[in-house]
Design an enzyme around this catalytic site. Structure first.
Site, PDB file in Angstrom:
ATOM      1  CG  ASP A  10      -1.749   1.203   1.399  1.00 19.17           C
ATOM      2  OD1 ASP A  10      -2.323   1.651   0.385  1.00 19.17           O
ATOM      3  OD2 ASP A  10      -1.820   1.737   2.515  1.00 19.17           O
ATOM      4  CG  ASP A  12      -1.604   7.668   0.738  1.00 23.52           C
ATOM      5  OD1 ASP A  12      -0.674   8.475   0.566  1.00 23.52           O
ATOM      6  OD2 ASP A  12      -2.536   7.533  -0.069  1.00 23.52           O
ATOM      7  CG  ASP A 175      -2.466   2.108   6.325  1.00 24.38           C
ATOM      8  OD1 ASP A 175      -3.233   2.976   6.795  1.00 24.38           O
ATOM      9  OD2 ASP A 175      -2.173   2.081   5.117  1.00 24.38           O
TER      10      ASP A 175
END
Length: 232
Positions: A10, A12, A175
């Site tokens: 991922d 960000d 996240d």
């Protein structure tokens, strides 16, 4: 082992410690407008509207790029990316950000060419010089996944990668809640690396019986890099 590994990040709050969308909004004075419109538009459409506002205000593509170059990347993360690439690991990004933001940031930190693929929302510059964001997956033909936003199903991305790479080991690092769907696609030989105390970590902790992959949690860039080095 590295040459038989596909590593999917991922972006960000994972590959970078901040959030690229929010960084631009905060540093280019769009916070108030964002708060006004937050509940009225899907995130992807909202970000396109933010870029429209910057264009109305006379901000250029280069102005946005210069803002993005201020986003820090942990030096240990840069190091492990370069190391994994040199060892033959296939590195990819799957993100609900966009091509312009990700490419600008990764090029600035000298690691863009380490990645074989970036799966995210495409961006183009229109005839008036304005950045436009489009959905990665066609919203009209829904991907029928209730875990992901309509513009991008990361689980579908992982399924495609699995079909293309065969029995290679996958390491997925994320996240957010939209990282749970791809987590469910992983098998026992794979690894999922949720950031501790973030939504993916919480959702995995509450649904361990659904997760087949080995779970390795991490808290910051230094710990992430250390774990990745040990796995490779």
């Amino acid at each position: 082992m590295a040459e038989n590994t596909v590593m999917v990040f991922d972006f960000d709050r994972t590959l970078i410690d901040d959030d690229s969308d929010r960084w631009v909004m905060t540093n280019m004075g769009l916070t108030n407008l964002f708060l006004q419109l937050r509940r009225t538009l899907p995130w992807n459409s909202l970000m396109d509207r933010m870029l429209e506002e910057l264009h109305i205000q006379g901000k250029t593509v280069n102005d946005i790029a210069q803002c993005l170059k201020g986003i820090p990347l942990h030096p240990h993360v840069i190091s492990v990316i370069k190391s994994a690439h040199s060892l033959g690991c296939d590195l990819k990004v799957a993100s609900d950000s966009n091509t312009f933001y990700i490419k600008t940031i990764l090029e600035h930190h000298g690691i863009y060419n380490c990645f074989s693929e970036i799966v995210t929302n495409p961006v183009l510059v229109d005839s008036g010089g304005r950045l436009r964001i489009f959905p990665c997956h066609d919203v009209a033909s829904s991907h029928a996944c209730n875990l992901c936003p309509p513009n991008l199903c990361k689980g579908r991305v992982i399924e495609r990668i699995q079909a293309e790479t065969g029995c290679k080991r996958l390491i997925y690092i994320g996240d957010g809640m939209n990282d749970f769907c791809p987590t469910l696609k992983l098998v026992a030989a794979d690894f999922v690396m949720p950031r501790k105390n973030f939504p993916l970590w919480s959702h995995i902790s509450n649904n361990l019986e659904l997760v087949k992959a080995k779970v390795c949690e991490w808290s910051d860039g230094e710990e992430l890099a250390k774990i990745l080095h040990s796995i490779l």
